[in-house]
Design a protein around this motif. Sequence first.
Motif, PDB file in Angstrom:
ATOM      1  N   ALA A 140       0.837  -1.205   0.000  1.00  0.00           N
ATOM      2  CA  ALA A 140       0.000   0.000   0.000  1.00  0.00           C
ATOM      3  C   ALA A 140       0.870   1.253   0.000  1.00  0.00           C
ATOM      4  N   ALA A 141       1.951   1.255   0.780  1.00  0.00           N
ATOM      5  CA  ALA A 141       2.845   2.421   0.832  1.00  0.00           C
ATOM      6  C   ALA A 141       3.466   2.698  -0.533  1.00  0.00           C
ATOM      7  N   LYS A 142       3.881   1.655  -1.220  1.00  0.00           N
ATOM      8  CA  LYS A 142       4.472   1.828  -2.551  1.00  0.00           C
ATOM      9  C   LYS A 142       3.448   2.377  -3.537  1.00  0.00           C
ATOM     10  N   ARG A 143       2.244   1.863  -3.491  1.00  0.00           N
ATOM     11  CA  ARG A 143       1.202   2.359  -4.395  1.00  0.00           C
ATOM     12  C   ARG A 143       0.854   3.813  -4.095  1.00  0.00           C
ATOM     13  N   LEU A 144       0.760   4.148  -2.828  1.00  0.00           N
ATOM     14  CA  LEU A 144       0.480   5.547  -2.480  1.00  0.00           C
ATOM     15  C   LEU A 144       1.586   6.456  -3.001  1.00  0.00           C
ATOM     16  N   GLY A 145       2.838   6.042  -2.863  1.00  0.00           N
ATOM     17  CA  GLY A 145       3.944   6.842  -3.380  1.00  0.00           C
ATOM     18  C   GLY A 145       3.826   7.073  -4.872  1.00  0.00           C
ATOM     19  N   ALA A 146       3.487   6.022  -5.612  1.00  0.00           N
ATOM     20  CA  ALA A 146       3.325   6.149  -7.068  1.00  0.00           C
ATOM     21  C   ALA A 146       2.134   7.050  -7.398  1.00  0.00           C
ATOM     22  N   TRP A 147       1.029   6.868  -6.703  1.00  0.00           N
ATOM     23  CA  TRP A 147      -0.168   7.659  -6.989  1.00  0.00           C
ATOM     24  C   TRP A 147       0.048   9.132  -6.695  1.00  0.00           C
ATOM     25  N   PHE A 148       0.706   9.441  -5.582  1.00  0.00           N
ATOM     26  CA  PHE A 148       0.981  10.844  -5.267  1.00  0.00           C
ATOM     27  C   PHE A 148       1.887  11.467  -6.318  1.00  0.00           C
ATOM     28  N   ALA A 149       2.788  10.682  -6.881  1.00  0.00           N
ATOM     29  CA  ALA A 149       3.701  11.204  -7.903  1.00  0.00           C
ATOM     30  C   ALA A 149       2.984  11.448  -9.227  1.00  0.00           C
ATOM     31  N   LEU A 150       1.908  10.727  -9.482  1.00  0.00           N
ATOM     32  CA  LEU A 150       1.203  10.833 -10.756  1.00  0.00           C
ATOM     33  C   LEU A 150       0.230  12.010 -10.821  1.00  0.00           C
ATOM     34  N   GLU A 151      -0.092  12.607  -9.669  1.00  0.00           N
ATOM     35  CA  GLU A 151      -1.079  13.689  -9.645  1.00  0.00           C
ATOM     36  C   GLU A 151      -0.591  14.837  -8.788  1.00  0.00           C
ATOM     37  N   GLU A 152      -1.071  16.010  -9.092  1.00  0.00           N
ATOM     38  CA  GLU A 152      -0.774  17.186  -8.276  1.00  0.00           C
ATOM     39  C   GLU A 152      -1.503  17.061  -6.936  1.00  0.00           C
ATOM     40  N   LEU A 153      -0.880  17.586  -5.904  1.00  0.00           N
ATOM     41  CA  LEU A 153      -1.442  17.472  -4.557  1.00  0.00           C
ATOM     42  C   LEU A 153      -2.832  18.101  -4.448  1.00  0.00           C
TER      43      LEU A 153
END
Length: 164
Positions: A140-153
């Motif tokens: 889950a932590a890895k996926r969250l890291g990727a997802w946050f990188a793919l979109e603006e905050l």
Amino acid sequence: MQGNHEELLAKNPILLARLFWHVARKFSETSGGKSPSLPVFLLSGGLLLHRETVEKVHRMNFDSRFVKMVVERPDLIVGLQGRVEMNSRFALMGVQLGVNVALLQRDGGLGFPTFRAIGGVDLPAELRSQEVSSAALIGAAKRLGAWFALEELDSVQRQLIVEF
């Protein structure tokens, strides 16, 4: 997943620091070397400290995004603002501990500070967990890291209905 998931994480700041290392590492890998800002860790804390969210997110694809999670499980964002606020102290402890034990490095930047994962492609052997129950957390932590990188905050904040 254990029934006392949130309590175990809250009482184990080194586990949270390790999870934040995975968030930062995957964020940098996905974003071409950028570092995640402090709000990413605060939001990640609110998401990772919720057992049902971890159970959903760790099974999703890396190229999925928050909107897919919200569409499939809108109940996961109910109360997220409160979880982020309630767990912000623990998230800050996890970031601080990560910096103190050289898992994370504080980078400069405009606005919020950013934090970079230090080291190679995996945690140092002495910090890796041998517990099977942490596999879902790490995923889950890895996926969250990727997802946050793919979109603006700001886009993530709108999708998750969270404010800072």
